[in-house]
Design an enzyme around this catalytic site. Sequence first.
Site, PDB file in Angstrom:
ATOM      1  N   ASN A 203       0.765  -1.128   0.080  1.00 55.23           N
ATOM      2  CA  ASN A 203       0.099   0.104   0.024  1.00 55.23           C
ATOM      3  C   ASN A 203       0.895   1.418   0.119  1.00 55.23           C
ATOM      4  O   ASN A 203       1.925   1.460   0.631  1.00 55.23           O
ATOM      5  CB  ASN A 203      -0.875  -0.006   1.340  1.00 55.23           C
ATOM      6  CG  ASN A 203      -1.932   1.020   1.473  1.00 55.23           C
ATOM      7  OD1 ASN A 203      -2.592   1.219   0.729  1.00 55.23           O
ATOM      8  ND2 ASN A 203      -1.815   1.570   2.594  1.00 55.23           N
ATOM      9  N   HIS A 239      -4.462  10.027  -1.362  1.00 54.94           N
ATOM     10  CA  HIS A 239      -4.621  11.270  -0.464  1.00 54.94           C
ATOM     11  C   HIS A 239      -4.377  12.462  -1.443  1.00 54.94           C
ATOM     12  O   HIS A 239      -3.209  12.759  -1.779  1.00 54.94           O
ATOM     13  CB  HIS A 239      -3.526  11.292   0.580  1.00 54.94           C
ATOM     14  CG  HIS A 239      -3.972  10.365   1.646  1.00 54.94           C
ATOM     15  ND1 HIS A 239      -5.021  10.274   2.412  1.00 54.94           N
ATOM     16  CD2 HIS A 239      -3.126   9.183   2.001  1.00 54.94           C
ATOM     17  CE1 HIS A 239      -5.046   9.083   3.368  1.00 54.94           C
ATOM     18  NE2 HIS A 239      -3.982   8.535   2.877  1.00 54.94           N
ATOM     19  N   GLU A 267      -7.354   4.644   0.834  1.00 57.42           N
ATOM     20  CA  GLU A 267      -7.333   5.637   1.832  1.00 57.42           C
ATOM     21  C   GLU A 267      -7.721   7.195   1.205  1.00 57.42           C
ATOM     22  O   GLU A 267      -7.350   8.251   1.376  1.00 57.42           O
ATOM     23  CB  GLU A 267      -5.979   5.907   2.426  1.00 57.42           C
ATOM     24  CG  GLU A 267      -5.297   4.427   2.831  1.00 57.42           C
ATOM     25  CD  GLU A 267      -3.995   4.804   3.702  1.00 57.42           C
ATOM     26  OE1 GLU A 267      -3.845   6.121   3.793  1.00 57.42           O
ATOM     27  OE2 GLU A 267      -3.371   4.107   4.154  1.00 57.42           O
TER      28      GLU A 267
HETATM   29  O1  9MR Z   1      -5.040   8.339  10.177  1.00 56.57           O
HETATM   30  C1  9MR Z   1      -3.873   8.029  10.829  1.00 56.57           C
HETATM   31  C2  9MR Z   1      -3.642   9.072  11.998  1.00 56.57           C
HETATM   32  O2  9MR Z   1      -4.665   9.110  12.864  1.00 56.57           O
HETATM   33  C3  9MR Z   1      -2.114   9.032  12.498  1.00 56.57           C
HETATM   34  O3  9MR Z   1      -2.049   9.909  13.430  1.00 56.57           O
HETATM   35  C4  9MR Z   1      -1.115   8.976  11.146  1.00 56.57           C
HETATM   36  C5  9MR Z   1       0.178   8.853  12.005  1.00 56.57           C
HETATM   37  O4  9MR Z   1       0.969   8.845  10.680  1.00 56.57           O
HETATM   38  O5  9MR Z   1      -1.552   8.005  10.593  1.00 56.57           O
HETATM   39  C6  9MR Z   1      -2.710   7.952   9.999  1.00 56.57           C
HETATM   40  O6  9MR Z   1      -2.865   7.109   8.805  1.00 56.57           O
HETATM   41  C7  9MR Z   1      -2.115   6.929   7.790  1.00 56.57           C
HETATM   42  C8  9MR Z   1      -2.111   5.535   7.270  1.00 56.57           C
HETATM   43  O7  9MR Z   1      -1.825   4.674   8.542  1.00 56.57           O
HETATM   44  C9  9MR Z   1      -1.138   5.220   6.277  1.00 56.57           C
HETATM   45  N1  9MR Z   1      -1.363   6.255   5.249  1.00 56.57           N
HETATM   46  C10 9MR Z   1      -1.572   7.519   5.631  1.00 56.57           C
HETATM   47  C11 9MR Z   1      -2.541   7.870   6.698  1.00 56.57           C
HETATM   48  C12 9MR Z   1      -2.673   9.269   6.877  1.00 56.57           C
HETATM   49  O8  9MR Z   1      -1.478   9.887   7.785  1.00 56.57           O
END
Ligand code: 9MR
Length: 350
Positions: A203, A239, A267
Amino acid sequence: MGLSHNRLILCALLTLTVAASSTVHQRSRSTLGLNDAAKAAKKLYFGTATNADQWNDTTYYDILKDDAEFGQITPANVMKWFDTEPEPGVFNFTDGDVIANFAKRTGKKLRGHNCVWYNQLPGWLQNGTFTRAELALIVERHCFELVNHYRGQVYSWDVINEPFNDDGTWRSDIFYNTLNTTYIPLALRAARLADPGAKLYINDYNIEGTGAKATALKNLVKDLKQHGVPIDGVGIQGHMIVGELPTTIQQNMEEFTALGIEVAVTELDIRFDALPPTAEGLAQQKADYETFVQACNAVPRCVGVTVWDFTDKFSWVPSTFPGQGAACPWDENYTKKPAYDGIIEGFRSK
Ligand code: 9MR
């Protein structure tokens, strides 16, 4: 006596019939939800990321559990390494189980997220020093235990998360720096052994359009397949920024699936880099959601689309990119934005 008794029964039956037909009428009038639209387009699901501490917001919870809207969930945080193996060899699945049990209870598909990622690692791993052999065992044990715990419950696992830099070179992290690229097959093989029924994914973000990073991932998938390493799919995170979608999203998905794997949009969110959004901006955001979903819709082996939470109230964006946001299909007051209709239209396009 007999007659009035019969009349009563007739009356009751009539009332029931009217009630039933009005229910049917209401149902057929109501618009399709996002998951309904995905399924009508022959996709497996429309899903969302979630955190269980948001569920005491009843409006949030009601929308989340509605099968018409979401047929799949991804834990946004609690299956990550920091939470699932807080001490070496000590596993904790309490928080992950809350999400997995909700998925089971509500009949939603579950995406495991994730086994190996440079971020959100426990201190012992982040700050430790390990030999090659030690870290190889640590990676294998973590992936095996994690995937094994949820055996039979997970549609797909993000076994590897974000291994590349934007220029397509390997990300320098504890795994690559110690094990070079060997951590990839180690993790994938351990996951396959633990749950042969789960689809195993890599991913990443900034691989939505063709380019250096997407090419690096395509080359990795080819290489893994050539060496008989299990790999079933690529997760395209998505994103994005409003008005800045690449023009090659569908072509890129086709190039991935041509390698003999599936893809999923894992995502998706499309943020404004300046707030508040204008009416024009919201229309552009709608068009962008539609474009992204339409690309998945046009590619048979794109199995589904997941948003990285569905309401601006709980989006990760503002805390990471101050001054940016409004990225989700629902606003912070749970009003659907034009983006919501963009998703529906994306699934309707043929
Ligand atoms: O949504 C997640 C957020 O709550 C955390 O603080 C963050 C830490 O880096 O990670 C976010 O989720 C991520 C996902 O695990 C991997 N791709 C990017 C996402 C957004 O940062």
